[in-house]
Design an enzyme around this catalytic site. Structure first.
Site, PDB file in Angstrom:
ATOM      1  N   GLY A  11     -44.839  21.887 -12.541  1.00 51.98           N
ATOM      2  CA  GLY A  11     -45.141  23.281 -11.822  1.00 51.98           C
ATOM      3  C   GLY A  11     -46.150  22.919 -10.760  1.00 51.98           C
ATOM      4  O   GLY A  11     -46.400  21.953 -10.526  1.00 51.98           O
ATOM      5  N   ARG A  72     -37.388  20.724 -12.700  1.00 55.74           N
ATOM      6  CA  ARG A  72     -37.161  20.216 -14.096  1.00 55.74           C
ATOM      7  C   ARG A  72     -36.031  19.446 -13.918  1.00 55.74           C
ATOM      8  O   ARG A  72     -34.923  19.648 -13.295  1.00 55.74           O
ATOM      9  CB  ARG A  72     -37.100  21.133 -15.197  1.00 55.74           C
ATOM     10  CG  ARG A  72     -38.005  22.313 -15.100  1.00 55.74           C
ATOM     11  CD  ARG A  72     -39.514  21.732 -15.612  1.00 55.74           C
ATOM     12  NE  ARG A  72     -40.487  22.879 -15.226  1.00 55.74           N
ATOM     13  CZ  ARG A  72     -41.780  22.843 -15.472  1.00 55.74           C
ATOM     14  NH1 ARG A  72     -42.190  21.531 -15.565  1.00 55.74           N
ATOM     15  NH2 ARG A  72     -42.735  23.810 -15.379  1.00 55.74           N
ATOM     16  N   CYS A  73     -36.197  18.118 -15.064  1.00 61.27           N
ATOM     17  CA  CYS A  73     -35.122  17.394 -14.816  1.00 61.27           C
ATOM     18  C   CYS A  73     -34.876  16.569 -16.005  1.00 61.27           C
ATOM     19  O   CYS A  73     -35.224  15.681 -16.418  1.00 61.27           O
ATOM     20  CB  CYS A  73     -35.317  16.354 -13.943  1.00 61.27           C
ATOM     21  SG  CYS A  73     -33.724  15.001 -13.579  1.00 61.27           S
ATOM     22  N   ASP A 103     -48.978  16.123 -16.716  1.00 57.04           N
ATOM     23  CA  ASP A 103     -48.632  15.069 -17.559  1.00 57.04           C
ATOM     24  C   ASP A 103     -47.142  14.641 -17.824  1.00 57.04           C
ATOM     25  O   ASP A 103     -46.937  13.359 -18.060  1.00 57.04           O
ATOM     26  CB  ASP A 103     -49.352  15.229 -19.074  1.00 57.04           C
ATOM     27  CG  ASP A 103     -49.003  16.805 -19.600  1.00 57.04           C
ATOM     28  OD1 ASP A 103     -48.105  17.525 -18.879  1.00 57.04           O
ATOM     29  OD2 ASP A 103     -49.377  16.844 -20.733  1.00 57.04           O
ATOM     30  N   THR A 125     -52.159  20.179 -11.081  1.00 57.65           N
ATOM     31  CA  THR A 125     -51.859  20.970 -12.168  1.00 57.65           C
ATOM     32  C   THR A 125     -53.314  22.145 -12.236  1.00 57.65           C
ATOM     33  O   THR A 125     -54.027  21.299 -12.196  1.00 57.65           O
ATOM     34  CB  THR A 125     -51.753  20.627 -13.497  1.00 57.65           C
ATOM     35  OG1 THR A 125     -51.484  21.556 -14.401  1.00 57.65           O
ATOM     36  CG2 THR A 125     -52.519  19.443 -13.939  1.00 57.65           C
ATOM     37  N   ASP A 127     -53.707  23.629 -14.442  1.00 62.59           N
ATOM     38  CA  ASP A 127     -54.341  23.684 -16.011  1.00 62.59           C
ATOM     39  C   ASP A 127     -55.554  22.957 -16.177  1.00 62.59           C
ATOM     40  O   ASP A 127     -56.239  22.938 -17.079  1.00 62.59           O
ATOM     41  CB  ASP A 127     -53.331  23.204 -16.963  1.00 62.59           C
ATOM     42  CG  ASP A 127     -51.969  24.276 -17.014  1.00 62.59           C
ATOM     43  OD1 ASP A 127     -52.133  25.364 -16.458  1.00 62.59           O
ATOM     44  OD2 ASP A 127     -50.949  23.536 -17.235  1.00 62.59           O
ATOM     45  N   ASP A 129     -55.520  19.635 -17.233  1.00 64.40           N
ATOM     46  CA  ASP A 129     -55.608  19.262 -18.592  1.00 64.40           C
ATOM     47  C   ASP A 129     -55.080  17.769 -18.621  1.00 64.40           C
ATOM     48  O   ASP A 129     -54.540  17.388 -19.654  1.00 64.40           O
ATOM     49  CB  ASP A 129     -54.611  20.059 -19.269  1.00 64.40           C
ATOM     50  CG  ASP A 129     -53.130  19.918 -18.892  1.00 64.40           C
ATOM     51  OD1 ASP A 129     -53.140  19.366 -17.491  1.00 64.40           O
ATOM     52  OD2 ASP A 129     -52.167  20.578 -19.368  1.00 64.40           O
ATOM     53  N   ARG A 171     -51.546  26.712 -20.236  1.00 68.63           N
ATOM     54  CA  ARG A 171     -50.788  25.881 -21.476  1.00 68.63           C
ATOM     55  C   ARG A 171     -51.643  25.711 -22.644  1.00 68.63           C
ATOM     56  O   ARG A 171     -52.189  26.729 -23.364  1.00 68.63           O
ATOM     57  CB  ARG A 171     -50.058  24.476 -21.030  1.00 68.63           C
ATOM     58  CG  ARG A 171     -49.090  24.826 -19.763  1.00 68.63           C
ATOM     59  CD  ARG A 171     -48.350  23.589 -19.865  1.00 68.63           C
ATOM     60  NE  ARG A 171     -48.986  22.280 -19.820  1.00 68.63           N
ATOM     61  CZ  ARG A 171     -48.471  21.048 -19.969  1.00 68.63           C
ATOM     62  NH1 ARG A 171     -47.083  20.926 -20.110  1.00 68.63           N
ATOM     63  NH2 ARG A 171     -49.245  20.118 -19.750  1.00 68.63           N
ATOM     64  N   GLY A 185     -68.210  36.839 -15.635  1.00 72.11           N
ATOM     65  CA  GLY A 185     -69.023  37.477 -16.561  1.00 72.11           C
ATOM     66  C   GLY A 185     -68.192  38.084 -17.581  1.00 72.11           C
ATOM     67  O   GLY A 185     -68.776  39.120 -18.082  1.00 72.11           O
ATOM     68  N   ARG A 211     -75.444  49.474 -26.960  1.00 71.24           N
ATOM     69  CA  ARG A 211     -76.509  49.385 -25.859  1.00 71.24           C
ATOM     70  C   ARG A 211     -76.187  50.132 -24.452  1.00 71.24           C
ATOM     71  O   ARG A 211     -76.574  50.043 -23.571  1.00 71.24           O
ATOM     72  CB  ARG A 211     -76.855  48.013 -25.543  1.00 71.24           C
ATOM     73  CG  ARG A 211     -75.734  47.220 -24.873  1.00 71.24           C
ATOM     74  CD  ARG A 211     -76.443  45.792 -24.714  1.00 71.24           C
ATOM     75  NE  ARG A 211     -75.379  44.928 -24.184  1.00 71.24           N
ATOM     76  CZ  ARG A 211     -74.903  44.625 -22.853  1.00 71.24           C
ATOM     77  NH1 ARG A 211     -75.865  45.433 -22.086  1.00 71.24           N
ATOM     78  NH2 ARG A 211     -74.196  43.614 -22.470  1.00 71.24           N
ATOM     79  N   LYS A 213     -73.168  49.882 -22.894  1.00 70.35           N
ATOM     80  CA  LYS A 213     -72.078  49.269 -21.911  1.00 70.35           C
ATOM     81  C   LYS A 213     -70.897  50.148 -21.857  1.00 70.35           C
ATOM     82  O   LYS A 213     -70.402  50.505 -22.985  1.00 70.35           O
ATOM     83  CB  LYS A 213     -71.957  48.002 -22.544  1.00 70.35           C
ATOM     84  CG  LYS A 213     -71.143  47.218 -21.371  1.00 70.35           C
ATOM     85  CD  LYS A 213     -70.961  45.475 -22.125  1.00 70.35           C
ATOM     86  CE  LYS A 213     -70.133  44.918 -20.895  1.00 70.35           C
ATOM     87  NZ  LYS A 213     -70.721  44.623 -19.761  1.00 70.35           N
ATOM     88  N   ILE A 250     -48.916  34.266 -10.003  1.00 72.40           N
ATOM     89  CA  ILE A 250     -49.912  34.351  -8.944  1.00 72.40           C
ATOM     90  C   ILE A 250     -51.188  33.462  -8.952  1.00 72.40           C
ATOM     91  O   ILE A 250     -51.617  32.918  -7.961  1.00 72.40           O
ATOM     92  CB  ILE A 250     -50.617  35.915  -8.695  1.00 72.40           C
ATOM     93  CG1 ILE A 250     -51.392  36.201  -7.668  1.00 72.40           C
ATOM     94  CG2 ILE A 250     -51.717  35.972 -10.288  1.00 72.40           C
ATOM     95  CD1 ILE A 250     -51.881  37.667  -7.507  1.00 72.40           C
TER      96      ILE A 250
END
Length: 319
Positions: A11, A72-73, A103, A125, A127, A129, A171, A185, A211, A213, A250
């Site tokens: 990616g 991809r391969c 990875d 990446t 991610d 990761d 992922r 937040g 409360r 919110k 995005i």
């Protein structure tokens, strides 16, 4: 070593171009020839290899995506596919390869190294990761993209007094969701590293309503479940009417942040140094703000590290 190659795989991530630029210019500075492999490992098999010059990587440091493109391969997972790739490397006189990706890309590099081609692997990446490095190229940019979306969604959530569920990529890693949730937040953050508790989510929503919110933001990492499924669960259990936003691809695009441009430049240059000086297969990463190289096998040694303290803090601050 006189000639190396660089490829991007898996990616795309903002900052890949900055890393390619660094590899090319550092290699030329060190007196090496450098070739670009187009379309990742598939391009390596097909011989889509071109010699790159200083001007080849001009005006790309600020661009998202990858000028070398990616693909991809499945063929590279076979012995025959890897033999074809090796043949192309020898045909072009390439003695080492810089692999920029995640990875899966690193696993391909490991296989190349078994055939006698040293590889220097640069983690890129969104991610975040990859074992052995605190940050990967693209994570910071994607994080800021998600935070920008959270801020905008919070405006409309406040206006309509609704609960919004935002699904982010990652992922099987929750870094993007966790960092974005804390920075944005969010009232609730669901990540793969921690088992989610639906009653706890409901209690948090009730507590907020009690409360006064008027809205809530829930961040869910794609590795946990889809935002739509969570919305359905909340509706069935409590009759809560939610709105779902799936940020999708995005998060991968856009001009890389200053931080991503800097670490991409540092990683790319260090990868060239690793090949030139040692000729060993290594991974490049950052620990405690220091760029370093380490054994590639460490990348595959268990799951990436998870910042438990940050997750705990996010829960403490969203009471």
């Amino acid at each position: 070593m006189k000639k190396i190659a660089v490829l991007t795989s898996g990616g795309d991530a903002p900052g890949m171009n900055a890393a390619v630029r660094a590899v090319v210019r550092k290699a030329i500075y060190e007196g090496l020839e450098v070739a670009g492999v187009y379309n990742g490992y598939q391009g390596l098999i097909d011989g889509k290899i071109e010699l790159l010059q200083l001007g080849s990587v001009g005006d790309i440091i600020q661009r998202g995506g990858t000028m070398l493109r990616s693909a991809r391969c499945p063929e590279f997972t076979t012995v025959e596919g890897r033999e074809k790739a090796l043949k192309q490397l020898k045909l072009h006189g390439i003695e080492g390869v810089v692999v920029i990706g995640g990875d899966g890309s690193f696993r391909g590099a490991m296989e190349l190294s078994k055939l006698g081609i040293p590889c220097a692997c640069v983690p890129a990446t969104i991610d975040n990761d990859i074992n052995g490095t605190d940050f990967t190229i693209g994570f910071d940019t994607a994080l800021n993209t998600v935070i920008d979306a959270i801020d905008k969604i919070r405006d409309t959530a406040t206006s309509h007094e609704r609960t919004f569920i935002i699904e982010v990529m990652g992922r099987n890693a929750g870094d993007l969701a966790l960092w974005a949730g804390l920075a944005g937040g969010a009232e609730t953050i669901l990540i793969p590293e921690e088992t989610y508790d639906l009653p706890d989510i409901l209690e948090r929503l009730r507590r907020g309503t009690h409360r006064g919110k008027k809205h809530s933001i829930i961040i869910v990492a794609e590795g946990v479940m889809s935002a739509s499924l969570l919305a359905e669960k909340l509706n069935v259990e409590e009759g809560i009417d939610t709105r779902v936003s799936v940020l999708g691809h995005i998060q991968r695009g856009g001009s890389p942040s200053a931080r991503d441009r800097v670490i991409a430049s540092q990683f790319g240059a260090r990868a060239v140094e690793a090949l030139k000086n040692g000729g060993k297969t290594v991974a490049i990463g950052m620990k405690n703000h220091q760029v370093a190289e380490y054994d590639l096998a460490r990348v595959f040694d268990g799951d990436s590290e998870f910042e438990k303290e940050m997750y705990t803090l996010s829960k403490e601050l969203s009471i």
